[in-house]
Scaffold this active site. Structure first.
Site, PDB file in Angstrom:
ATOM      1  N   GLU A 154       0.793  -1.234   0.000  1.00 34.45           N
ATOM      2  CA  GLU A 154       0.000   0.000   0.000  1.00 34.45           C
ATOM      3  C   GLU A 154       0.826   1.285   0.000  1.00 34.45           C
ATOM      4  O   GLU A 154       0.280   2.360  -0.186  1.00 34.45           O
ATOM      5  CB  GLU A 154      -1.021   0.001   1.145  1.00 34.45           C
ATOM      6  N   ASN A 155       2.139   1.164   0.181  1.00 39.00           N
ATOM      7  CA  ASN A 155       2.967   2.372   0.051  1.00 39.00           C
ATOM      8  C   ASN A 155       3.226   2.726  -1.412  1.00 39.00           C
ATOM      9  O   ASN A 155       3.928   3.697  -1.696  1.00 39.00           O
ATOM     10  CB  ASN A 155       4.295   2.220   0.803  1.00 39.00           C
TER      11      ASN A 155
END
Lengths: 218, 233
Positions: free
Chosen positions: A47-48
């Site tokens: 998710e980064n």
């Protein structure tokens, strides 16, 4: 016997399907990446801002600009893509990720999950977990069935602050695989050698036991 | 500075105008892609009472963790603040206010802040402590909470490469929150590894247009790694 971390990861991997985009949380979920079958293509979302996450780098490949959501150095698979955090959560919230696997402290039979805070003790923050549970349809929670002192973590009602409300439909513990339907846990599979009675005794929320509960294949 | 040339040559100039009690929106994820030299300049200036919106708060002695040493931060808006003993101590003692914000909501708050959208509805956080006191609305049978945009007096970000107009390219996962954070400040300051002449970047490959950038500075970076993990050959 209760499942080991590796066996939990292995059972999680049986939920993967060819062509799935998958987000794996920190810990046991991440281990599941080691069990993706060779004949299957799965792309891991971090998710980064990375889709197509590869294994940890070789020493000479380490790149400070390439990490996963656990801040570990990683690599990219061929066909990977990079994007911003807003784009990443657009994918997650928009329901484009096929499967999300994450850990929890507690789950209850209403499908509520608590995973980010123990008041007065542990206040680290929710990271992306609230967005993941709110955005994904297909979520598996992996956790231990009970605390070390034998207290159930599969409750009638969560006692800790919630990460998400009514969003969990499937839970895999070291003892059992369960679905959540109509305010009840439904026992689907048992860990090898673990009895239904043991699972019942460690499940506080209502647990429905079908006639036949097979052992997990791990 | 002339025309669209955004380049400044000193960190003092880069952060000029930052005053006590201002709000800063910062890019970076963990220590990856953080504007490390701009943070050091804020430490040097000694600006206090800051509100900072950033996914994380650095670690002890690195990144935003540096600003905790002299208690320069009054309030932190972040999604994850583990890995920082000083942070925890100041939070527990009440010296530091913390608004835990889900990661995707935080990214969207910054995006909205830069895009002129005052607030948006999201399902994230409904029925949790994050949703308490916030307006709830139902769309197609699902509940959503109203989350407000974040804007800063300053935004600070880090990119890989820029031209003198401030057109930016990021590198790998050092992109993270930077593109949104940069847009959300009244004065946006970006530090980069390389500045090239205008025309040298392919317009199709620019990740963030220079219109969002007010000041641009070339820095040298430590690029600390939080969790160095390797596999054996």
């Amino acid at each position: 016997m209760a499942l080991t971390r590796e066996q939990l990861a292995q059972r999680v991997s049986q939920e993967f399907k060819d062509g799935y985009y998958v987000n794996l949380g920190i810990g046991i979920p991440t281990l599941a990446a080691n069990y993706i079958p060779d004949d299957m293509e799965v792309l891991l979302q971090s998710e980064n801002g990375l889709l197509g996450m590869g294994p940890f780098p070789l020493e000479e490949e380490v790149d400070a600009d390439l990490i996963n959501a656990g801040k570990q150095t990683v690599t990219m698979k061929t066909g990977a893509s990079i994007f911003s955090s807003a784009e990443s959560f657009a994918m997650i919230r928009g329901g484009h990720v096929d499967l999300t696997v994450l850990g929890a402290f507690e789950v209850d039979c209403q499908g509520n999950i608590a995973s980010y805070m123990i008041p007065g003790k542990l206040i680290k923050g929710m990271g992306g977990a609230m967005d993941l549970v709110a955005g994904a349809d297909n979520i598996i929670v992996t956790m231990t069935h009970a605390s070390k002192s034998g207290q159930s973590k599969l409750l009638k009602e969560c006692t800790l602050p919630l990460t998400g409300k009514g969003c969990i439909k499937r839970v895999l513990t070291d003892l059992a695989l369960m679905d959540i339907e109509d305010g009840k846990f439904i026992l689907r599979e048992r860990a090898p050698g673990v009895s239904v009675e043991e699972i019942l005794s460690l499940t506080e929320g209502e647990l429905v036991v079908p006639d036949h509960v097979p052992e997990m294949q791990v | 500075m002339a025309g669209f040339d955004k380049v400044v040559t000193s960190y003092t100039e880069a952060m000029a105008g930052l005053e006590d009690n201002m709000t800063i929106v910062a890019g970076g994820f963990g220590l990856c892609g953080i504007p490390e030299n701009l943070i050091k300049e804020i430490k040097r200036k000694g600006t206090r009472g800051l509100t900072i919106a950033s996914n994380n708060a650095g670690v002890d002695g690195k990144g935003l963790g540096l600003l905790l040493e002299d208690k320069q931060i009054r309030k932190m808006i972040a999604s994850y603040v583990g890995e920082n003993a000083l942070f925890e101590a100041q939070m527990m003692s009440g010296e530091l206010e913390v608004e835990l914000t889900p990661q995707g909501t935080l990214a969207e708050k910054m995006r909205a802040g830069g895009a002129g959208i005052p607030a948006f509805y999201t399902a994230t956080g409904y029925g949790t402590p994050v949703g308490e006191g916030k307006e709830v609305r139902e769309f197609n049978g699902r509940h959503y909470i109203l989350e407000e945009a974040i804007q800063g007096d300053f935004s600070i970000g880090k990119a890989w490469k820029a031209d003198r107009h401030g057109n930016l390219m990021f590198r790998k996962t050092a992109r993270n929150f930077n593109p949104m954070a940069i847009t959300a400040g009244k004065i946006s300051v970006v530090e980069v590894e390389e500045i090239v002449e205008v025309g040298e970047l392919d317009p199709d490959e620019i990740h963030l247009p220079g219109i969002y950038v007010n000041r641009l500075i070339k820095g040298t970076f430590e690029k600390a790694i939080e969790q160095r993990t390797v596999r054996n050959a």
